[in-house]
Scaffold this motif. Structure first.
Motif, PDB file in Angstrom:
ATOM      1  N   LEU A   3      41.798  34.199  17.822  1.00 26.66           N
ATOM      2  CA  LEU A   3      41.912  34.743  19.177  1.00 26.66           C
ATOM      3  C   LEU A   3      42.791  35.998  19.221  1.00 26.66           C
ATOM      4  CD1 LEU A   3      42.327  31.449  21.252  1.00 26.66           C
ATOM      5  CD2 LEU A   3      40.381  33.009  21.241  1.00 26.66           C
ATOM      6  N   ARG A   4      43.730  36.080  18.289  1.00 30.79           N
ATOM      7  CA  ARG A   4      44.644  37.227  18.296  1.00 30.79           C
ATOM      8  C   ARG A   4      43.939  38.531  17.935  1.00 30.79           C
ATOM      9  NH1 ARG A   4      48.464  32.888  15.647  1.00 30.79           N
ATOM     10  NH2 ARG A   4      46.415  32.515  14.786  1.00 30.79           N
ATOM     11  N   GLU A   5      42.698  38.402  17.420  1.00 32.79           N
ATOM     12  CA  GLU A   5      41.924  39.605  17.061  1.00 32.79           C
ATOM     13  C   GLU A   5      40.802  39.862  18.067  1.00 32.79           C
ATOM     14  OE1 GLU A   5      42.853  41.276  14.336  1.00 32.79           O
ATOM     15  OE2 GLU A   5      44.380  39.758  13.949  1.00 32.79           O
ATOM     16  N   MET A   6      40.666  38.997  19.035  1.00 35.80           N
ATOM     17  CA  MET A   6      39.454  39.014  19.870  1.00 35.80           C
ATOM     18  C   MET A   6      39.483  40.052  21.006  1.00 35.80           C
ATOM     19  SD  MET A   6      37.748  35.557  21.328  1.00 35.80           S
ATOM     20  CE  MET A   6      36.735  35.523  22.783  1.00 35.80           C
ATOM     21  N   PHE A   7      40.652  40.352  21.523  1.00 33.91           N
ATOM     22  CA  PHE A   7      40.716  41.216  22.706  1.00 33.91           C
ATOM     23  C   PHE A   7      41.509  42.502  22.413  1.00 33.91           C
ATOM     24  CE2 PHE A   7      40.298  36.887  24.269  1.00 33.91           C
ATOM     25  CZ  PHE A   7      39.261  37.011  25.188  1.00 33.91           C
ATOM     26  N   PRO A   8      40.817  43.653  22.388  1.00 35.88           N
ATOM     27  CA  PRO A   8      41.555  44.910  22.155  1.00 35.88           C
ATOM     28  C   PRO A   8      42.602  45.157  23.251  1.00 35.88           C
ATOM     29  CG  PRO A   8      39.182  45.259  21.942  1.00 35.88           C
ATOM     30  CD  PRO A   8      39.376  43.862  22.472  1.00 35.88           C
ATOM     31  N   MET A   9      42.277  44.767  24.492  1.00 36.53           N
ATOM     32  CA  MET A   9      43.269  44.913  25.567  1.00 36.53           C
ATOM     33  C   MET A   9      43.795  43.524  25.916  1.00 36.53           C
ATOM     34  SD  MET A   9      43.232  46.925  29.192  1.00 36.53           S
ATOM     35  CE  MET A   9      42.514  45.968  30.494  1.00 36.53           C
ATOM     36  N   LYS A  10      45.107  43.386  25.851  1.00 38.31           N
ATOM     37  CA  LYS A  10      45.704  42.060  26.056  1.00 38.31           C
ATOM     38  C   LYS A  10      45.975  41.718  27.525  1.00 38.31           C
ATOM     39  CE  LYS A  10      48.522  41.392  21.824  1.00 38.31           C
ATOM     40  NZ  LYS A  10      49.924  41.115  21.393  1.00 38.31           N
ATOM     41  N   LEU A  11      45.539  42.542  28.438  1.00 36.43           N
ATOM     42  CA  LEU A  11      45.822  42.301  29.862  1.00 36.43           C
ATOM     43  C   LEU A  11      44.769  41.372  30.470  1.00 36.43           C
ATOM     44  CD1 LEU A  11      47.548  43.138  32.423  1.00 36.43           C
ATOM     45  CD2 LEU A  11      45.801  44.896  32.796  1.00 36.43           C
ATOM     46  N   GLY A  12      45.221  40.246  31.050  1.00 32.83           N
ATOM     47  CA  GLY A  12      44.309  39.312  31.700  1.00 32.83           C
ATOM     48  C   GLY A  12      44.413  39.403  33.216  1.00 32.83           C
ATOM     49  N   PHE A  13      43.281  39.232  33.875  1.00 34.67           N
ATOM     50  CA  PHE A  13      43.203  39.340  35.344  1.00 34.67           C
ATOM     51  C   PHE A  13      43.494  37.957  35.922  1.00 34.67           C
ATOM     52  CE2 PHE A  13      41.113  42.138  38.612  1.00 34.67           C
ATOM     53  CZ  PHE A  13      41.238  41.279  39.690  1.00 34.67           C
ATOM     54  N   GLY A  14      44.707  37.770  36.465  1.00 34.68           N
ATOM     55  CA  GLY A  14      45.102  36.469  36.999  1.00 34.68           C
ATOM     56  C   GLY A  14      44.424  36.170  38.325  1.00 34.68           C
ATOM     57  N   GLY A  15      44.140  34.899  38.569  1.00 29.91           N
ATOM     58  CA  GLY A  15      43.434  34.523  39.798  1.00 29.91           C
ATOM     59  C   GLY A  15      44.301  33.797  40.803  1.00 29.91           C
ATOM     60  N   LEU A  16      45.632  33.935  40.663  1.00 25.79           N
ATOM     61  CA  LEU A  16      46.543  33.216  41.561  1.00 25.79           C
ATOM     62  C   LEU A  16      47.026  34.069  42.731  1.00 25.79           C
ATOM     63  CD1 LEU A  16      48.358  30.744  42.210  1.00 25.79           C
ATOM     64  CD2 LEU A  16      49.989  31.593  40.524  1.00 25.79           C
TER      65      LEU A  16
END
Ligand code: SF4
Ligand code: SF4
Length: 375
Positions: A3-16
């Motif tokens: 998983l550490r190689e899976m996303f070039p951008m580490k920013l996740g869109f939170g839904g809270l």
């Protein structure tokens, strides 16, 4: 796949903390769609929701603003099963099926047991929740299984030791909580590393508390980086950790998205420099100067208490609630870290007060605080 190689951008869109008209369960889809478009055009792919966010409406918003508008392979959706909210309902499958339906998907990329902690152990055993996740994985209904967590490093180690097949863990990590005596971000992160367990970060800006700093701390940041937002330090702090593959941000408007993406997109991201770590330490000190009760978290009081009352944690949870408001769920932390060891057990022996280097009136303070949280 690591998983550490899976996303070039580490920013996740939170839904809270989605845009609303003021009512938690009234999410403004037009604004959210604009935010989603901006985020995805910057290379964002990771959307995080839960059964309970926005009084159950966050999942539907993800369906309308993400799932219905983009191909299924262009984003990852993460959802969570709140064990406490389905308490007594051992049939987890029916909850899961409702979640798929609400999100308009036939599988989740990431699926978490929500807020696993010591108070849920009986229910987790009864419902066989970890095995339930593994079955979903075998059936292709989820790709990666994990859990979110706010308990102690010891508890985290126990769970990761006792349960196999887990792919990641979601932890509360931010620079303010890094050395906290109850959140213990650093120690929890180190436990995850010791299990080679990839990490998703939540509460990155402490419910927005690290986005707007006290004037002296803000001035410090201005002196070093006039153009940077306070959020950028907090988000980059979490994203600079090697074992972290995703950093969630509860973005609430298009400006938040533009700001976050400006330093998190793959071609812009830079780990924090030594000078920035130094600035963060100074900022933390300034924030803590505004604490209501002048506790330095030395722990001496708790060590001598014959009733094992979690004195230092009670004071810290209260202080943080006063600094950051209720956004970081002081009641939840109290339930996890203090429950059973609150001021209700105090025999007023006074031992704690004799060792306190700050001369704090501990007995009166913890008694008043526990009246708020010990329900
Ligand atoms: S006064 Fe209460 S809190 Fe303090 S050491 Fe005695 S029992 Fe513990
Ligand atoms: S001894 Fe005093 S300063 Fe130390 S943790 Fe207890 S209350 Fe805080």
């Amino acid at each position: 796949m690591d998983l550490r190689e899976m996303f070039p951008m580490k920013l996740g869109f939170g839904g809270l903390r989605l845009p609303t008209n003021g009512e938690k369960d009234h999410i403004e889809y037009d604004k959210m769609c604009e935010m989603v478009d901006e985020y995805m055009s910057a290379g964002g792919k990771y959307f995080d929701t839960s059964f309970i966010y926005h009084r159950g409406k966050s999942e539907e918003a993800m369906a309308a603003c993400v799932v219905d508008r983009f191909g299924r392979d262009s984003f990852c959706l993460s959802d969570k099963l709140p064990l406490w909210a389905v308490d007594g309902k051992i049939d987890l499958q029916s909850v899961f099926d409702v979640q798929l339906k609400k999100c308009h998907v036939d599988f989740f990329d990431f699926y978490l047991l929500h807020n696993v902690n010591r108070n849920d152990t009986d229910f987790i055993e009864k419902s066989d929740a970890f095995e339930f996740q593994q079955r979903l994985k075998r059936e292709g209904k989820i790709r990666f299984a994990g859990f979110s967590f706010h308990d102690t490093p010891e508890m985290l180690d126990k769970i990761l030791t006792e349960h196999s097949g887990l792919d990641f863990v979601q932890l509360q990590i931010n620079y303010y909580d890094w050395l906290s005596n109850y959140v213990q971000s650093k120690k929890c992160y180190e436990v995850a590393v010791s299990h080679n367990m990839p990490v998703v970060v939540m509460e990155t800006v402490r419910g927005g508390g690290l986005s707007s700093l006290p004037p002296a701390a803000d001035q410090l940041l201005r002196n070093v980086q006039p153009q940077s937002s306070a959020s950028s330090l907090a988000i980059r702090f979490a994203a600079s950790l090697d074992n972290v593959f995703m950093v969630l941000s509860g973005m609430s408007n298009i400006d938040h998205v533009r700001d976050n993406c400006s330093y998190m997109r793959a071609d812009k991201f830079k780990k924090l420099s030594d000078a920035e770590y130094e600035t963060i330490q100074q900022i933390t000190k300034i924030i803590k100067m505004n604490k209501k009760i002048n506790c330095i978290e030395c722990g001496s009081c708790s060590e001598v208490c014959p009733e094992n009352i979690e004195i230092d944690k009670i004071l810290s949870i209260y202080n943080d609630s006063q600094l950051f408001g209720n956004y970081n769920f002081p009641e939840m932390h109290f339930n996890i870290h203090v429950r059973g060891n609150s001021a209700k057990k105090c025999i007023k022996c006074g031992a704690c007060q004799t060792v306190c280097p700050k001369g704090i009136q501990i007995v009166d303070n913890i008694s008043a605080i526990c009246k708020i949280y010990d329900k």
